[in-house]
Structures are given as structure tokens and as C-alpha cells.
Design a protein around this motif. Structure first.
Motif, PDB file in Angstrom:
ATOM      1  N   LYS A 335       0.806  -1.226   0.000  1.00  0.00           N
ATOM      2  CA  LYS A 335       0.000   0.000   0.000  1.00  0.00           C
ATOM      3  C   LYS A 335       0.837   1.273   0.000  1.00  0.00           C
ATOM      4  N   ALA A 363      -5.028   1.800 -10.186  1.00  0.00           N
ATOM      5  CA  ALA A 363      -6.159   1.987  -9.272  1.00  0.00           C
ATOM      6  C   ALA A 363      -6.604   0.653  -8.680  1.00  0.00           C
ATOM      7  N   LYS A 364      -6.667  -0.384  -9.524  1.00  0.00           N
ATOM      8  CA  LYS A 364      -7.040  -1.712  -9.037  1.00  0.00           C
ATOM      9  C   LYS A 364      -5.983  -2.254  -8.073  1.00  0.00           C
ATOM     10  N   LYS A 366      -4.034  -0.498  -6.084  1.00  0.00           N
ATOM     11  CA  LYS A 366      -4.152   0.190  -4.798  1.00  0.00           C
ATOM     12  C   LYS A 366      -5.309  -0.375  -3.976  1.00  0.00           C
ATOM     13  N   GLU A 367      -6.399  -0.711  -4.655  1.00  0.00           N
ATOM     14  CA  GLU A 367      -7.528  -1.334  -3.958  1.00  0.00           C
ATOM     15  C   GLU A 367      -7.115  -2.660  -3.325  1.00  0.00           C
ATOM     16  N   LEU A 368      -6.379  -3.461  -4.102  1.00  0.00           N
ATOM     17  CA  LEU A 368      -5.927  -4.762  -3.612  1.00  0.00           C
ATOM     18  C   LEU A 368      -4.893  -4.607  -2.501  1.00  0.00           C
ATOM     19  N   ASP A 370      -4.633  -2.396  -0.276  1.00  0.00           N
ATOM     20  CA  ASP A 370      -5.244  -2.059   1.014  1.00  0.00           C
ATOM     21  C   ASP A 370      -5.778  -3.297   1.733  1.00  0.00           C
ATOM     22  N   LYS A 371      -5.955  -4.382   0.967  1.00  0.00           N
ATOM     23  CA  LYS A 371      -6.493  -5.608   1.544  1.00  0.00           C
ATOM     24  C   LYS A 371      -5.413  -6.641   1.848  1.00  0.00           C
ATOM     25  N   ILE A 383      -4.803  -8.699 -12.357  1.00  0.00           N
ATOM     26  CA  ILE A 383      -5.398  -7.366 -12.506  1.00  0.00           C
ATOM     27  C   ILE A 383      -5.425  -6.955 -13.972  1.00  0.00           C
ATOM     28  N   GLN A 387      -9.013  -7.344 -15.495  1.00  0.00           N
ATOM     29  CA  GLN A 387      -9.674  -6.055 -15.374  1.00  0.00           C
ATOM     30  C   GLN A 387      -9.561  -5.211 -16.640  1.00  0.00           C
TER      31      GLN A 387
END
Length: 521
Positions: A335, A363-364, A366-368, A370-371, A383, A387
Motif C-alpha cells: 500500500k 487503481a485496481k 491500490k484497492e488490492l 489495502d487488503k 489485474i 480487469q
């Protein structure tokens, strides 16, 4: 003509097989000690302390076999300051090309009073007699003043002077309990170097424990004060909090050579290999943030650091991973990672994206991130492939026939359909039915690949179990590996399906940028 001054040589005395092995959970058998000793020889250590010969029959055997096996380093074994210990030690060491007897006795007030129950005069006499006896057996004798850093300094100077007179060629002043600090240790060594009249007749050695986390710092301070030998262990293993770490002290002297003006004979490119061998033998890994050999030692996650390293490595790295034999530095994607590092990783694994694609993928990511704590290459590939572009089947297996046996050449004949629906047919021979199938696929598709890994496992029970083939292939000398999987009750068919699966993923990855650019995105 100006004569270039030679740097002072610092002897590296490795005690991984003796002091290191004494730590709980780090014991090694004879075969493991020999394996480790041979790696230490490759590493270029000057001295290998192979064990404590009198402590057990196993240790005696290990010291004997190490002494017989290695050729370049000095081989030594630890002996208490009495004739029985020293004689047993010599019986094990005499087989070495370069043997050394290492004998010791404590010199601090606390040890003399409570452990030895002896006066300083008695300890001095025992030390001198032990060195004389050892010297009658072996030309190379080292004496250690156990707990030197808590000893009376005047008494310590006297002991050093007398054991050198008795024939000791190396005198070790250990910080046995990790009590001293750099400024104090430097003063102790400096006093010995300046006050003992015959100190030039021997090498002063240091052996530091890490109870206060200062073993390496104390050893470096001693080198600066004139010590000529550092005793240390791979990964810093040893009693309690461990010993001075070989890799840390060696690389400190290497990186800061201009400051210390010394050199060692260590082949630094063998450091990482030595560390990995020790962890494989003991089953104990080093912590991730361990200096030099930890998995994070050359890893960067912070975006600012990643950007700096990509532009110029020396912004955040004071040594190269290659200099210690580490495979490479690593930009850990998480992250905190920035766009530059993400784009660099995309290129490394074979994706050439335009700016719009990069923004979507980032963007995808960064979403991942965070998890997940760490985002792996497979995550990034998913991704991009899932995606940005749907996975494309460039080739599909339509037919496969294989002939093989001990009286025939393995041959594979196959048909595949391409993305236009055309049926393509070809055949090839190989070293076996699977190899023949892979070569036939290369011929019919026109894309060459090199098999890197191959694994088979059953995904169900019974004689008719379905098999899963997992493999990785490097296509067209791309520099990166693509994984693929195939399933079938026929293992050859599963292998062919896995190769085609990997090929389709490779072509998808290779053509993503072209496809989207053609669409004007």
C-alpha cells in the motif's frame, strides 16, 4: 615513484560450528558440520573453529573430520586450560593442514572468585602452563582470556604479556557476556596495544557477544584500535543473544573501507549462500529485517524509496545485492508503493501498457494493496488480464495422439485451432511423450518456449483420478516466466493443455497494449 600502502589484513575467525552450535536448537551432526565447513572454506574465512573436542565423542569426531576435509583455512578446537583437554584437542586437530590449538581460562574477578575459586596468580600460572603445553604440540596456539571486558585491565595486560612469552601467537580478549560498549572496548584494546611490550609478537583477537545488541559495533571499535582478528558466526548465531555476525562485520569493513583502511579475505559473494545453507541445516530462519541476509535487506516498499532506487540505486542502497550473492534487490509492492515501482514491475513481468491502461491497473492495484500486506506478480497479472482485457484463447487443443515405448521413438501428433477457427496440424518427436507434445505445440504455433518448472499431482482419488499439471515456461526468451495449468485423466494431455494455457496467457500479456491501442482507448 609513489608506493601504494597496503591495507591491514583482518583475520576472520568463524566459530559457527562451535559457539554458534552451542545455542539451543542449532546443534549439527558430523555430516552437517562438514557441509558447513566446506562452504566456510568457499567463503574464505581464515580460521574455522570446528568444535570443543573433549565435550563429546560426536564433537571430537566432527573436529577430526573437518580437520581432515578442509585445506585452506586454519582449523581449531576449543580446549580448557589443562593438559587433558589440550591433548584431546590436539588428537583431533593434528590431521589438519593448518592446525591451531585454542585454549582459555577466565580472568575476571567475578569468574575467578565464584567459578574458578582461584587467585589471579593461580590463573596466570595455569594460563602460561597451558600455552606452553599446547605449544609443544602445535606451532599455532591461541589463548583466550574469558570475560576479558570485566577483568582488571592491569591484570589483563599482565596475562597477555605472559601468554605471548609462553608462545601464544594469537591472544583473544572476548566480551563473553556482551557487557562492554564500543568506546570502552576501544580503550581496552588500545591499552593492550600500547602497554604490553611484546604485543607485536601476537595477533590481538576479539570475540563479542550480542547481549546488548553491540557485538558488531564493539568488534569494529576493536579493529579501529588495532585488533587483527574478529571472531564471529554466520547469521550471528550463538549463546544467548548470539555472537558478532560475520556478514555484518565483514560488509561494514567492506562498505566503509576508506574509514577503516583494512581488508579481509572474504569472498563476499558467498555470504548469502552461506547464510542460506546454515538456515537449511538448522531449520531456523533469520528475521526478515536481518542486516545483509534478511529477506527485506534489499527490499523497498515506500514509494519515495522505490522511486529513488529506480532512478539511482545508491540513493537508498549502500551496497549491491550482488556483492553478497543476493539474487537481486526487490521492490515490494504494497500500500506504500508508488506508480513508478508499479510500472517497473509491470515491465519486468512482460506488460507494456499505455497511460490509460496503467491508470486503470494502478487503481485496481491500490484497492488490492489495502487488503493484502504484499501484492505478488500473479496478483498484478490477474489485474491486467482480468480487469483490462478478458483472457483470450489464441490456441485450443483439438486432438492429441502420442506413441511411445521402449522400442519406438516418442512422437506426438496434434491439432490446434487458432483464434480465427483454423485447424492447424503438426507432429514432433521428443525425449518422451510429454516432451514430444511440447515440441509439437511449438511447431504448430510457431512460438518457442523453455520449460522452467513442471509438477504433477492428483486432484481426486482412485485409479481414474484426474491429474493436474502445473508448469512455468519462458517464451521467446522474454526474460520472465508464465505459469499454466492443465487437467485430465491422461497426464500427457494434461501437460499439453497446461503448455497451451501458459502460451495463451503469454500472448494475452504480450498483446494487451496493442489490442487496446487499436481500439483507441
Amino acid at each position: 615513484m609513489e608506493v601504494k600502502k597496503m591495507s591491514r589484513k583482518i583475520m576472520i575467525f568463524d566459530t559457527t560450528l562451535r559457539d554458534g552450535e552451542q545455542a539451543p536448537g542449532f546443534s549439527m551432526n558430523v555430516e552437517e558440520k562438514i557441509k558447513m565447513a566446506l562452504q566456510l572454506e568457499k567463503l574464505g574465512v581464515d580460521v574455522i573453529e570446528a568444535g570443543f573436542p573433549i565435550s563429546s565423542p560426536g564433537d571430537f569426531e566432527a573436529v577430526t573430520k573437518v580437520a581432515k576435509t578442509v585445506k585452506k583455512p586454519i582449523v581449531t578446537g576449543l580446549c580448557r586450560a589443562n593438559e587433558k583437554d589440550i591433548q584431546v584437542g590436539w588428537d583431533a586437530l593434528k590431521h589438519a593442514v593448518r592446525p591451531r590449538i585454542h585454549t582459555f581460562i577466565a580472568t575476571s574477578d567475578i569468574h575467578m572468585k565464584y567459578k574458578l575459586k582461584m587467585t589471579p596468580e593461580e590463573v596466570l600460572e595455569i594460563a602460561v602452563n597451558a600455552v606452553k603445553f599446547a605449544r609443544n604440540l602445535c606451532d599455532d596456539v591461541e589463548f583466550s582470556a574469558e570475560d576479558a571486558t570485566r577483568s582488571d585491565l592491569d591484570f589483563l595486560c599482565k596475562v597477555v604479556e605472559e601468554v605471548i612469552k609462553a608462545g601464544a601467537k594469537t591472544v583473544n580478549l572476548p566480551d563473553t557476556v556482551g557487557y562492554t560498549v564500543p568506546m570502552e572496548y576501544e580503550k581496552i584494546i588500545s591499552t593492550i596495544m600500547n602497554k604490553v611490550p611484546n604485543v607485536d609478537k601476537a595477533v590481538i583477537s576479539v570475540h563479542c557477544h550480542n547481549d546488548l545488541g553491540l557485538a558488531v559495533a564493539n568488534s569494529l571499535a576493536a579493529v579501529k584500535a588495532g585488533a587483527g582478528q574478529v571472531e564471529c558466526t554466520i547469521n550471528g548465531i550463538g549463546e544467548r543473544a548470539g555472537n558478532c555476525s560475520l556478514e555484518e562485520v565483514v560488509m561494514a569493513l567492506y562498505v566503509r573501507k576508506q574509514l577503516f583502511d583494512v581488508e579481509t579475505g572474504i569472498n563476499t559473494r558467498e555470504i548469502y549462500r552461506s547464510s542460506r545453507l546454515l538456515t537449511s541445516i538448522t531449520g531456523v530462519d533469520v528475521q526478515p529485517n536481518k542486516a545483509i541476509v534478511g529477506k527485506n535487506a534489499f527490499a523497498h516498499e515506500a514509494g519515495i524509496h522505490q522511486d529513488g532506487v529506480l532512478k539511482e540505486r545508491t540513493t537508498y542502497e549502500i551496497m549491491t545485492p550482488e556483492s553478497v550473492g543476493y539474487p537481486s534487490n526487490k521492490l515490494v509492492l504494497g500500500k506504500h508503493s508508488g506508480r513508478h515501482a508499479f510500472v517497473a514491475r509491470l515491465k519486468e513481468i512482460g506488460f507494456e501498457l499505455n497511460n490509460n491502461e496503467i491508470e486503470i491497473a494502478f487503481a485496481k492495484f491500490k484497492e488490492l494493496a489495502d487488503k493484502k500486506k504484499e501484492v505478488y506478480d500473479e496478483d498484478i497479472a490477474a489485474i491486467v488480464e482480468n480487469q483490462i482485457s478478458s483472457h483470450k484463447e489464441y490456441f485450443s487443443l483439438e486432438y492429441l495422439n502420442v506413441t511411445s515405448g521402449n522400442t519406438s521413438i516418442p512422437t506426438a501428433t496434434l491439432q490446434v485451432s487458432n483464434e480465427k477457427g483454423d485447424i492447424l496440424t503438426d507432429a514432433s518427436i521428443g525425449d518422451g511423450p510429454v516432451d514430444a507434445s511440447f515440441r509439437a505445440i511449438e511447431r504448430v504455433t510457431g512460438v518457442e518456449g523453455r520449460l522452467k518448472t513442471y509438477k504433477i499431482q492428483a486432484v481426486s482419488a482412485g485409479k481414474d483420478a484426474q491429474g493436474e499439471v502445473s508448469l512455468t515456461v519462458e517464451f521467446e526468451k522474454s526474460g520472465y516466466d508464465i505459469s499454466g495449468k492443465g487437467y485430465s485423466t491422461d497426464i500427457v494431455q494434461a501437460s499439453a493443455l497446461a503448455w497451451i494455457n501458459a502460451l495463451n496467457r503469454y500472448l494475452t500479456r504480450k498483446n494487451i497494449g496493442k489490442n487496446i491501442e487499436d481500439k483507441g482507448i
